[in-house]
Design an enzyme around this catalytic site. Structure first.
Site, PDB file in Angstrom:
ATOM      1  N   THR A 323       0.817  -1.217   0.000  1.00 49.81           N
ATOM      2  CA  THR A 323       0.000   0.000   0.000  1.00 49.81           C
ATOM      3  C   THR A 323       0.851   1.267   0.000  1.00 49.81           C
ATOM      4  OG1 THR A 323      -0.120   0.223   2.401  1.00 49.81           O
ATOM      5  CG2 THR A 323      -1.753  -1.217   1.367  1.00 49.81           C
ATOM      6  N   CYS A 324       0.196   2.384  -0.314  1.00 59.88           N
ATOM      7  CA  CYS A 324       0.871   3.682  -0.381  1.00 59.88           C
ATOM      8  C   CYS A 324       0.919   4.336   0.995  1.00 59.88           C
ATOM      9  CB  CYS A 324       0.144   4.599  -1.356  1.00 59.88           C
ATOM     10  SG  CYS A 324       0.128   3.944  -3.006  1.00 59.88           S
ATOM     11  N   ASP A 325       1.415   3.601   1.990  1.00 55.15           N
ATOM     12  CA  ASP A 325       1.538   4.157   3.335  1.00 55.15           C
ATOM     13  C   ASP A 325       2.854   3.634   3.875  1.00 55.15           C
ATOM     14  OD1 ASP A 325       1.439   4.588   6.122  1.00 55.15           O
ATOM     15  OD2 ASP A 325      -0.746   4.630   6.068  1.00 55.15           O
TER      16      ASP A 325
END
Ligand code: PLP
Length: 376
Positions: A323-325
């Protein structure tokens, strides 16, 4: 990984990411724990993995259940458990959930505060109640802090009050922290509870149950004490502090029963470096912190990985989710090494992931579906 899981993976090649869990192994773990602690009643901590096939198998084996919510109580009942075998063990409950569990026949409840005790007196009249006390969590890889439990002195006052409020002042519980790798915290906690039993007896309240909670460890990357050793330490401490007037003994294993029954299968999405001379490769998998591997927070639980290239030269890696975290980085500081040959498209297996994974998966963070589950 059990042979049954290995066979399923070879024959079925399920889409990733997924958990494959061998329910027979859960039954084996249950029997092994029963043998290690024959005088204890096993209340499976449902939150570790509430998969219906697990609850059904444990019901068949005569297990009791520790439920954290009204929803978990219902899952146990749906799996065929008798409500007399379900304990509502969370010390933080809405009063209407207490009432719902009581109406369904549940008669055992935990608390650690006066306000909760009064809710129980109103909405679960006459039920067996037990007070949770603080104990040392030293040695636990997933400690539980001060969120639960109260001081022994307060427990004493509250157990006296429980009787006055018409409840059955049944016993005392504690939890030494999950993935507990030592036996000393159990011994210290039992000594503390022994004193509390004596103090309460002097105050006219005769308790009948000690709930030793969970914490029983499983092998991830490093060795842990065998359950037989932990069982012997616990029974030694019980004999030391209670003599031959042993109370009913309750244990609430979660991780121990289900973790090593399960394997997560993931796919490598990308292997990259942050600079040409950087020795550390970043390995991005299609599962991460939000896909269910929440216990990698603080790199607390360090899972073992298997790849198709095991046995070939390895190098240092940082392992991350898709994910983009940036929180979705699993291991950066724990010196993980994976084969140099590892490449995108490879399937990797993450071992002993049957506990605290499926339910921790987010719903749709970044659009990814929750973890698929196969119970075999
Ligand atoms: C989570 C929990 C357990 C299970 O702990 P494990 O370390 O998985 O064995 C048992 N009892 C209570 C009250 C819990 O909160």
């Amino acid at each position: 990984m059990t042979d049954k899981v290995a066979r399923f993976l070879a024959e079925t090649v399920p889409a990733t990411p997924c958990l494959v869990l061998d329910v027979d192994r859960v039954a084996e773990n249950y029997r092994r724990l029963q043998t290690a602690l024959p005088l204890a009643r096993i209340y499976y901590a449902v939150k570790a993995n509430p998969g219906a096939p697990i609850l059904e198998r444990l019901t068949g084996l005569g297990s009791f259940f520790d439920a954290a919510s009204w929803q978990e109580v219902q899952m146990c009942l749906e799996a065929g458990a008798d409500p007399s075998r379900v304990s509502y063990g969370n010390t933080i409950k809405k009063e209407r959930d207490i009432a719902a569990a009581y109406a369904a026949g549940v008669r055992m409840f935990a608390f650690d505060s006066e306000a909760e005790l009064r809710k129980l007196a109103r909405s679960a009249p006459g039920a067996r109640v037990y007070c949770r006390v603080f104990v040392e969590n030293e040695g636990a890889e997933w400690p539980l802090s001060k969120k639960f439990g109260c001081e022994a002195e307060m427990a004493k006052t509250l157990m006296v009050l429980a009787g006055e409020l018409g409840l059955d002042a049944f016993g005392i519980s504690f939890h030494v922290g999950s993935q507990q790798t030592g036996t000393a915290p159990y011994k210290a906690a039992i000594a503390k509870v022994g004193m509390l039993f004596s103090d309460l007896e002097a105050a006219g309240v005769k308790l009948r149950m000690v709930n030793l909670g969970g914490g029983y460890p499983v092998r991830y990357k490093s060795e842990v004490p065998e359950i037989e050793e932990i069982g012997a330490a616990i029974m030694g401490a019980m004999a030391e502090h209670f003599g031959n007037a042993l109370p009913e003994i309750v244990i609430e294993p979660g991780r121990f029963l289900v973790a090593d029954a399960g394997t997560v299968v993931a796919e490598v999405v990308l292997v990259s470096r942050k600079g040409e001379a950087d020795p550390v490769r970043w390995v991005y998998l299609d599962i991460g912190r939000f896909g269910g591997l929440a216990e990698t927070e603080g790199e607390a639980i360090r899972y073992a990985f298997r790849t198709p290239h095991d046995g070939t030269p390895e190098g240092p890696v940082t392992i991350a989710g898709p994910t983009c975290d940036s929180v979705d980085t699993l291991y950066e500081k724990s010196n993980y090494r994976l084969p140099e040959a590892l490449a995108d498209g490879d399937r990797v297996e993450i071992l002993s992931t049957g506990a605290y994974v499926t339910t921790y998966a987010s719903q749709k963070f970044n659009g990814f579906a929750p973890l698929a589950e196969h119970y075999i």
